[in-house]
Every structure is written in C-alpha cells, then in structure tokens.
Write a protein that holds these residues in place. Structure first.
Motif, PDB file in Angstrom:
ATOM      1  N   GLY A 195     -98.417   3.233  37.326  1.00 24.34           N
ATOM      2  CA  GLY A 195     -97.397   4.113  36.783  1.00 24.34           C
ATOM      3  C   GLY A 195     -97.447   4.175  35.271  1.00 24.34           C
ATOM      4  O   GLY A 195     -98.499   4.342  34.654  1.00 24.34           O
ATOM      5  N   ALA A 196     -96.277   4.021  34.644  1.00 25.82           N
ATOM      6  CA  ALA A 196     -96.163   4.111  33.190  1.00 25.82           C
ATOM      7  C   ALA A 196     -96.169   2.746  32.519  1.00 25.82           C
ATOM      8  O   ALA A 196     -95.752   2.622  31.358  1.00 25.82           O
ATOM      9  N   VAL A 197     -96.661   1.707  33.213  1.00 23.66           N
ATOM     10  CA  VAL A 197     -96.595   0.355  32.669  1.00 23.66           C
ATOM     11  C   VAL A 197     -97.338   0.238  31.349  1.00 23.66           C
ATOM     12  O   VAL A 197     -96.812  -0.283  30.357  1.00 23.66           O
ATOM     13  N   ARG A 198     -98.573   0.694  31.296  1.00 25.93           N
ATOM     14  CA  ARG A 198     -99.358   0.544  30.070  1.00 25.93           C
ATOM     15  C   ARG A 198     -98.719   1.295  28.912  1.00 25.93           C
ATOM     16  O   ARG A 198     -98.734   0.829  27.767  1.00 25.93           O
ATOM     17  N   GLU A 199     -98.158   2.460  29.191  1.00 28.17           N
ATOM     18  CA  GLU A 199     -97.485   3.232  28.147  1.00 28.17           C
ATOM     19  C   GLU A 199     -96.257   2.496  27.630  1.00 28.17           C
ATOM     20  O   GLU A 199     -95.973   2.517  26.427  1.00 28.17           O
ATOM     21  N   VAL A 200     -95.511   1.858  28.518  1.00 21.74           N
ATOM     22  CA  VAL A 200     -94.297   1.148  28.123  1.00 21.74           C
ATOM     23  C   VAL A 200     -94.636  -0.111  27.328  1.00 21.74           C
ATOM     24  O   VAL A 200     -94.058  -0.376  26.270  1.00 21.74           O
ATOM     25  N   VAL A 201     -95.590  -0.892  27.802  1.00 19.96           N
ATOM     26  CA  VAL A 201     -95.903  -2.178  27.181  1.00 19.96           C
ATOM     27  C   VAL A 201     -96.585  -1.995  25.834  1.00 19.96           C
ATOM     28  O   VAL A 201     -96.318  -2.724  24.875  1.00 19.96           O
ATOM     29  N   GLY A 202     -97.482  -1.008  25.733  1.00 13.23           N
ATOM     30  CA  GLY A 202     -98.263  -0.891  24.504  1.00 13.23           C
ATOM     31  C   GLY A 202     -99.153  -2.104  24.347  1.00 13.23           C
ATOM     32  O   GLY A 202     -99.865  -2.502  25.263  1.00 13.23           O
ATOM     33  N   GLY A 203     -99.100  -2.730  23.195  1.00 11.60           N
ATOM     34  CA  GLY A 203     -99.878  -3.943  22.961  1.00 11.60           C
ATOM     35  C   GLY A 203     -99.053  -5.202  22.958  1.00 11.60           C
ATOM     36  O   GLY A 203     -99.507  -6.244  22.467  1.00 11.60           O
TER      37      GLY A 203
END
Length: 517
Positions: free
Chosen positions: A413-421
């Motif tokens: 889902g949008a996990v990578r977008e939410v977490v960022g770095g």
C-alpha cells in the motif's frame, strides 16, 4: 457554505474530524450503512440534518405506482445499455444506462423490485450471450446470473434513495469514498449540476479484486461480471468528479489507471490528531528497549502468522525480546489460530514465563488496564511493527510515528510513502527479512531512538489534522468559485410590458410567447 457529505461506516472517524474542524461550514450528512447494527453518525451534533440509509435491506414502500408498459420498456433498455458497458467495456453505454436507471428511480420511486424481477434477469443473460464478451461471462449459468443480479441490485440501491432533492440544494457534494458510496453524488451532479468532490484513502476496485471466492458471488463468472461493473463505475466516478483527493500516491496511481484526469487530482493525506500522542512522543523515557509492539485488528490481511514466525527468529538471537500485540478488533477464528501458533512456537519460553509473570508474546485488548489508549500501547515498547500483506493508508503506522517509535513495516500500500526514510521497510511475507530488521533496531538502541524522532517530525509535518482540514476548506472554495452558473434568461428577450398582467399587442420584434413570464 453548505456541504452534502456522503459517508459510510468505514469513514466515520475521518468525517468526524472534518466536520469538527470546519465549523464555518454547514454539513448535511448522508450516511449509507451496508450492515445492520448501531451506527452513531460522525459529527451529527453539528450537522444541519443527518440522513441515514440502511442499504443492507432492500428499500420498501417507495414505489408510488406499478410502472406501466412504457416504463418497463425503458427500464429494459437502460439496464441493457448498462450491461453492455459491463460486458463489453463500453464506457458511453454504461454512462447512458446508469443515468437512465437513475432517472427511472426518481420518477417511479425506486428500482429494487424491477432489478429483482425476471425481465431484469433476461436482460442480464442477453448481455452475457452477445458475441465478443469474455469467455468467463459467456459461460455464466443461471445460478451465476441470479447471484450477479442480486449483487447488482445491492450495488444500485443508492439510486432509489429519496435524498436527491435535498442533496441538490447543497453547494458542494463531498463523497468520502469512490465507487458505490459516490453514486448519490454522481446522480446529484447529473440532475442538479452539483460540484462533486471524491476522497479516497483506499481503492474499492482493488478491494473487490482481492475479495476471496466465498459464497455464490465468488464463482468465476459472477466475479468477472462484478469486476466489469465496479471498473466501469470507478471510471465513471473519476470522469465526472470535479476534484479527486486521493489520500496517497498508491491510490492516486489506481485512479489514473482507471482514467482519472491528472489535472483534477490533489493528494490530501488523512489527518491525525497529533495531540493524543504528544505525551508519549515527547517523553524522555522511550519504553522498554527490548519490547516490540503491534497494534491493530487481528485478521488475515495483517499477517500475524508471519509476524509470529519472524519473532521466533528474533528470539533465537535476542532471548530477552518480547512481542506485545494490542488487538483493537478481531476475526475470532484467526485470533484463535494466532494464539495456538504462539503456544507452539514458544512452548518452553511460555512455560518459564508463566512462573516469572512475563510471557514472550502477549495478546492484549486495547483499552485494558495497561494500555487504555493507542498512545500508551505504543509507549510500552521502543519498536513498532506492521506486518500486513494488504494495506491502504496505514493509520496505525502514522500513530506509531507520532508516538516517536522506530518502525519495521512491510512494503504494501502506501507504507513506503508514509515512512519515507524514517523506518525500515521489508518485503511482505518474508519473516527472515522482517526478523533481521527488528534485530538491527533491538541491537542498536541509539539508531532506534534517532529513527523514532525523525518519524515523529515527519508525521507532524505531513499528517497533522489541521493541514488536512485546511486543504479541504480550500477545495470547497475552489469548487464553488468554479461552479458552472445556472442558465439565465437572455437579456431583452421579452419586452417589459410582457411582465404586466393584461392583454398587450406583441410587436414583431418581441420574443416568442413562451418567453414571457
């Protein structure tokens, strides 16, 4: 400004934040419920009026009279056009059929009985037998056609609601979801020219694709027909909406694949109440450094089975580690399987822990004495995890970030977008990679603390509710400012004396008699 807000049970909390955050607007709530049970309405105390529709049962008693022969013929024509759009992926035919059925529902008080009739079944069957349709749809049996017709009637129930006169008087229609929940807004735009704003934090079409093959609706032919219907409906909603506000890039890409124009998309993240997590997020004590925390609903999509296997690997290298699972709701059979697996994976540790008063894996209900709130649940550990295999916008992950916790998450889902770095992201269904990432943070507390601080800063910058509310306020103003004006009378189309009672001689240059008021 008067906002007609279309809501569902799943969007209640988000709608509540929106209604409370914009007191300068009047919200008229239109809630659609697909399951029986108590349904407290979001922000109902601030709404002008709240309309509720129990769509889990067919509407009763709305038909004013039995449709005549002409109406029945028009119904067959419109349903046939809609089914042509479903079976042959014909967008214009689907549009004509859908709005034609909406007009019939308005004129005759509903479509429930007509859609459950034998003539409707014959129309659906004829559409499936036309040359050129997919093999799966063409192979539909009578049982398949009955199941699909039943599902179609359920999906089109919003067309038979008596909301449209009231909804058409609003300044903006805001649908908290695409697909079927947006149907009243789609009809209100066609009937009254009402600007339509559609907000999506998940993708209904994707949810349909991922739905398991359970019951009659799970047969291949029925699934193929339903997929065609939902795909065409999504495309129609995206084409007609004046503004689309996807909640993340993942949803935005799905909308674009279904034909959403890029110039009408604006990403607006769902707002979270950051104040609820301020005490935990800014605390000097950052929780037990050896405790891993998970918060959410225990269901197969969350893959707690994979999480337990990953934690078994963690325990081999870090025997002092603990996993605390705070359950907000559960599919009972799945939760029982998870408890049974935990007992199998940690038999010796569980036996020793019973005497010591501490278990390596704990299942707790959120709201209990040790964790009455989500913030306090995250405060019990230093690392928060998300192990889902299916996820839309990960609200729980944002809560962990607001709590200042380092996170380990699966890339869905949008996990990578939410977490960022600010956190570690691993492939889904990979317990070994998940365990390695957890161990990396457990063995390096300073890194975990740095990541947690960065995560909180990112969440406050992007996901605070005030930014979300401000974005929708601007969207409402934009839609009203660019709304197409109502047709006006042509200046000097009729002489002034035409408005005065009495008999007047109409000169040759005057307007036609029908132009007089």
């Amino acid at each position: 400004m008067r906002i007609g807000l279309l809501t569902t049970g799943e969007s209640r909390l988000w709608c509540d934040r929106l209604v409370r955050g914009l007191p300068q607007h009047e919200f008229e709530l239109y809630a659609m419920h697909h399951e029986p049970g108590p349904h407290p309405e979001a922000g109902a105390e601030r709404a002008v009026v709240a309309h509720t529709a129990e769509l889990w049962a067919p509407p009763e008693g709305r038909a004013r009279r039995r449709p005549g022969r002409r109406a029945r013929r028009r119904f067959a024509e419109h349903l046939g056009r809609l089914m042509t759009g479903v079976c042959a992926a014909d967008g214009p035919a689907f549009t004509d059929g859908l709005h034609g059925l909406a007009g019939l529902a308005r004129d005759h008080g509903g479509l429930g009985a007509a859609l459950r009739s034998e003539p409707a079944l014959r129309v659906v069957e004829a559409a499936c037998r036309v040359p050129g349709v997919s093999r799966t749809a063409a192979a539909a049996t009578v049982a398949d056609l009955l199941a699909f017709t039943d599902e179609l009637e359920r999906a089109l129930r919003p067309l038979s609601l008596d909301w449209y006169e009231s909804l058409g008087a609003a300044d903006v229609c805001h649908a908290a979801g695409g697909g079927v929940p947006a149907l009243p807004g789609l009809v209100a735009k066609r009937f009254f020219g009402l600007p339509l704003l559609v907000t999506e934090y998940g993708v209904p079409l994707r949810a349909h694709y991922l739905r398991g093959p359970h019951g009659p609706a799970g047969r291949p032919a029925v699934r193929a027909l339903l997929a065609g219907f939902h795909q065409r409906l999504a495309a129609e909603v995206y084409r007609e909406a004046d503004l689309l506000t996807p909640g993340n890039a993942h949803v935005r890409r799905w909308q674009e694949r279904c034909g959403a124009p890029r110039d009408r998309q604006r990403t607006v993240y769902p707002g979270m109440e950051a104040d609820r997590f301020a005490t935990v997020g800014e605390a000097t004590e950052q929780g037990d450094p050896d405790t891993v925390v998970w918060v959410g609903r225990a269901e197969p999509a969350k893959d707690l089975i994979g999480l337990l296997h990953a934690f078994a690997e963690v325990r081999r290298h870090a025997p002092q580690a603990r996993l605390r699972l705070f359950v907000t709701g559960a599919a009972r059979a799945y939760l029982a399987d998870c408890r049974s697996l935990a007992a199998q994976l940690f038999p010796d540790e569980a036996a020793d822990a019973v005497s010591a008063g501490e278990s390596p894996v704990g299942f707790e209900e959120l709201g209990g004495p040790e964790a009455p709130t989500a913030a306090e649940a995250y405060g019990t550990g230093r690392i928060a995890v998300l192990s889902s295999v299916v996820e839309g916008f990960p609200v729980g992950l944002v809560e962990a970030m607001l709590s200042g916790r380092a996170t380990v998450s699966t890339d869905v889902g949008a996990v990578r977008e939410v977490v960022g770095g600010t956190g570690l992201v691993v492939p889904p269904r990979n317990p070994k990679a998940f365990a390695d990432s957890c161990l990396a943070l457990l063995k390096d507390p300073e890194r975990a603390q740095r990541l947690g601080a960065a995560a909180r800063a990112r969440a406050l910058e992007l996901f605070d509710v005030e930014q979300t509310v401000a974005a929708f306020h601007e969207s409402y103003l934009h839609l009203v400012a660019h709304r197409a004006p109502a047709p006006a009378a042509t200046p000097f189309a009729a002489p002034p004396e035409a408005r005065v009672p009495g008999h007047w001689t109409t000169p040759t240059w005057a307007a036609a008699p029908e132009a007089a008021v």
